[in-house]
Design an enzyme around this catalytic site. Sequence first.
Site, short mmCIF file in Angstrom:
data_model
loop_
_atom_site.label_atom_id
_atom_site.label_comp_id
_atom_site.label_asym_id
_atom_site.label_seq_id
_atom_site.Cartn_x
_atom_site.Cartn_y
_atom_site.Cartn_z
N THR A 12 0.84 -1.20 0.00
CA THR A 12 0.00 0.00 0.00
C THR A 12 0.88 1.25 0.00
OG1 THR A 12 -0.18 0.22 2.42
CG2 THR A 12 -1.75 -1.25 1.31
N GLY A 13 0.30 2.34 -0.47
CA GLY A 13 1.06 3.59 -0.54
C GLY A 13 2.27 3.47 -1.43
N ILE A 18 8.76 5.17 0.02
CA ILE A 18 9.12 3.85 0.54
C ILE A 18 8.32 2.76 -0.14
CG2 ILE A 18 9.06 2.39 2.61
CD1 ILE A 18 9.59 4.99 4.24
N TYR A 162 -0.22 12.30 14.91
CA TYR A 162 0.60 11.43 14.05
C TYR A 162 1.39 10.44 14.91
CZ TYR A 162 4.26 9.89 10.84
OH TYR A 162 5.12 9.13 10.10
#
Length: 278
Positions: A12-13, A18, A162
């Site tokens: 994912t992402g 990364i 966060y």
Amino acid sequence: MPRFSNKVAIITGSSNGIGRATAIILAKDGAKVTITGRNAERLEETKQQIIEAGIDSKNINSIVGDLTSIEIQDKLINTTIQKFGQIDILINNAGAAIIDPTGSTGIDQNVSIYDKTFELNVRSIIELTQKAKAHLIASKGEIISVSSIASGPEAHSQFPYYSMSKAALDQFTRNIAIELVKSGVRVNCVNPGLVKTGIIQATGAPTEVSDKLYEFLGSNPDCVPIGRVGQPEDIANLIAFLADRSASFYIIGQTIKADGGSSLMLAMNTHNLTDFLK
């Protein structure tokens, strides 16, 4: 034989940073990959970089969408099974530091920012892991999540939501690792420090501001003792190590820091980082 031959990975992402670096490394090492992100153009760039590395496009499944969407989560799982027949590796990389549009930081951030942060950084990971669980048990697979050194005991007063979300992700890793190892699934987590990705630009900062911030922090030994900020490949190589059972079999439920020594220092938070975002 490539270490990920006959393996299928969801990352994912993976439209930049990364996630992109991880998808490329796993694909080059034999894995079939499902890549996903919200930005169609950047996700296509990831796909093309994988193809340029010599990988057949039939070994790439590309899904554009927001991971917080139930429909996109289902689509990731279902299309991966339909195309590749199995899921061996789940890389929970998608996440973000969501900025309050009013410019508020710390406790003055609107609680809606807390909700959005936890929806992406925690809830979506829980939901996707639940949906992948049966397939990973069937394959005796691996789960690697990407957290942050912000999850640690040091205070991160400017962006508490966060750091709180990443602490929750670390604890989620530990809890499900004990549960799933009984079914042959290994779960671990990577805690990167400063890595040069698109996360700063995602807050609305121009590229030159992002570059200035990374240069300032990377060149200060009280922030990054090794002398530079990390590159996406630095973290992707660690993720690949954890995804490789033959190399990391005995590592279960760990949160492994890769930060150039930053977590050994306490001075990073003495700098007012919000000055760079103005």
